[in-house]
Design a protein around this motif. Structure first.
Motif, PDB file in Angstrom:
ATOM      1  N   ASP A  71      23.151  31.733   3.339  1.00 19.51           N
ATOM      2  CA  ASP A  71      23.016  30.441   2.563  1.00 19.51           C
ATOM      3  C   ASP A  71      21.682  29.933   2.741  1.00 19.51           C
ATOM      4  O   ASP A  71      21.039  30.240   3.721  1.00 19.51           O
ATOM      5  N   SER A  73      18.528  26.444   1.575  1.00 15.07           N
ATOM      6  CA  SER A  73      18.317  25.138   1.061  1.00 15.07           C
ATOM      7  C   SER A  73      16.841  25.402   1.114  1.00 15.07           C
ATOM      8  O   SER A  73      15.847  25.422   2.115  1.00 15.07           O
ATOM      9  N   SER A 149      27.793  29.995  -8.607  1.00 15.69           N
ATOM     10  CA  SER A 149      26.397  30.312  -7.991  1.00 15.69           C
ATOM     11  C   SER A 149      25.392  30.128  -8.772  1.00 15.69           C
ATOM     12  O   SER A 149      25.413  30.420  -9.942  1.00 15.69           O
ATOM     13  N   ALA A 163      30.582  31.305  -5.616  1.00 21.03           N
ATOM     14  CA  ALA A 163      30.271  30.727  -4.255  1.00 21.03           C
ATOM     15  C   ALA A 163      31.250  30.010  -3.618  1.00 21.03           C
ATOM     16  O   ALA A 163      32.327  29.372  -4.021  1.00 21.03           O
ATOM     17  N   ARG A 165      32.741  27.458  -0.160  1.00 17.74           N
ATOM     18  CA  ARG A 165      32.339  26.586   0.840  1.00 17.74           C
ATOM     19  C   ARG A 165      33.659  26.243   1.460  1.00 17.74           C
ATOM     20  O   ARG A 165      34.867  25.778   0.776  1.00 17.74           O
ATOM     21  N   LYS A 176      28.926  27.933   4.098  1.00 20.25           N
ATOM     22  CA  LYS A 176      29.023  28.268   2.820  1.00 20.25           C
ATOM     23  C   LYS A 176      28.352  29.675   2.363  1.00 20.25           C
ATOM     24  O   LYS A 176      27.651  30.049   3.526  1.00 20.25           O
ATOM     25  N   CYS A 177      28.824  30.385   1.580  1.00 22.40           N
ATOM     26  CA  CYS A 177      28.254  31.647   1.069  1.00 22.40           C
ATOM     27  C   CYS A 177      27.892  31.812  -0.410  1.00 22.40           C
ATOM     28  O   CYS A 177      28.940  31.624  -1.068  1.00 22.40           O
ATOM     29  N   THR A 178      26.759  32.190  -0.509  1.00 21.93           N
ATOM     30  CA  THR A 178      26.536  32.485  -2.107  1.00 21.93           C
ATOM     31  C   THR A 178      25.900  33.927  -2.562  1.00 21.93           C
ATOM     32  O   THR A 178      25.564  34.160  -3.430  1.00 21.93           O
ATOM     33  N   ASN A 186      32.117  36.703  -0.838  1.00 26.03           N
ATOM     34  CA  ASN A 186      31.867  35.634  -0.351  1.00 26.03           C
ATOM     35  C   ASN A 186      32.889  34.733   0.943  1.00 26.03           C
ATOM     36  O   ASN A 186      32.392  34.231   1.707  1.00 26.03           O
TER      37      ASN A 186
END
Length: 265
Positions: A71, A73, A149, A163, A165, A176-178, A186
């Motif tokens: 993940d 940002s 995603s 994706a 969560r 989270k994993c995308t 995921n």
């Protein structure tokens, strides 16, 4: 790692509603979650966090390890506000456990017009995924949501909700994993990340104890709490714990960490 759920027929099948997460123990974990966060310094700190993520990814490749972004940002200038890397391979924890802490950079940012040197920080936390421990995660304690995603990947990424969560309701932990095209992959990686965080936080008090562990590793991300300084103008990296300096900083940032790693062994 095995995700299992017993069905009404009496046998076990794979399921993201993991009743038990079972680890097979090694003395040294072969998988870690590397968590990098921008600290003091705004956009320059986020750019430095991205430089660190790139450095560790390249070092992993040179070691023959796998490195996957679970993940991320992004900042407005393309740096990382935070990024989570899953790195797997023989010796990964032994070689990277000393990277935990506040990393300080001193350089002239690309956005600096007057040539002034800025000092910024990024924090690194190393969370090992250990083995041979049995951890029970109740299905009713998980809130799992799926979204589309973003980014590259073609039509499949945009049209299919891959994706994942996951919120662990008792502790409030969110993962989270995308990184994968498959929703199931995921889901599995997000569960692995959740399990690692819960383990680090000692299960029932996961959120508070994980925060304590992070604080011990990275402090408050203040510049004065640094474990290592990257001084680009002087072409020098100084590790303040072993009181050693390493030159050829550009080469080190390209993933050539061997001399630093060996100084702790």
């Amino acid at each position: 790692m095995i995700f299992q759920q017993k069905n009404t027929s009496g046998y076990f099948k794979d399921s993201y509603f993991a009743v038990q997460i079972i680890f097979m123990i090694n003395q040294s974990p072969k998988t870690i979650i590397l968590e990098i966060r921008a600290g003091a310094g705004g956009n320059e700190a986020a750019l430095f966090a991205a430089d660190l993520a790139n450095m560790y990814s390249r070092f992993a490749a040179k070691q023959g390890w796998s490195a996957v972004i679970l993940d991320e940002s992004r900042s407005e200038l393309g740096g990382y506000k935070e990024v989570f890397l899953e790195i797997s391979g023989v010796g990964v924890y032994d070689k990277l456990k000393q990277e935990s802490g506040v990393h300080r950079v001193q350089r002239v940012p690309a956005t600096e017009k007057s040539g002034r040197v800025h000092t910024s920080t990024a924090s690194v936390a190393v969370l090992p995924i250990r083995t041979e421990e049995k951890m029970t995660i109740k299905p009713q304690d998980l809130e799992i949501t799926f979204t589309r995603s973003g980014g590259a990947g073609g039509q499949n990424v945009n049209k299919v909700e891959t994706a994942v969560r996951i919120t662990h309701k008792p502790t409030g932990l969110v993962v989270k994993c995308t990184s994968e095209r498959s929703q199931q992959r995921n889901r599995e990686k997000a569960l692995a990340l959740l399990a690692a965080k819960l383990e680090s936080g000692q299960a029932s008090q996961a959120q508070s104890q994980l925060a304590d562990e992070r604080r011990q590793q990275i402090g408050t991300q203040d510049r004065s709490e640094k474990i290592r300084t990257y001084n680009f103008l002087q072409d020098r990296i100084t590790d303040h714990r072993v009181k050693k300096s390493f030159h050829d900083i550009e080469r080190i940032m390209e993933g050539n960490l061997d001399k630093i790693v060996k100084s702790f062994q």
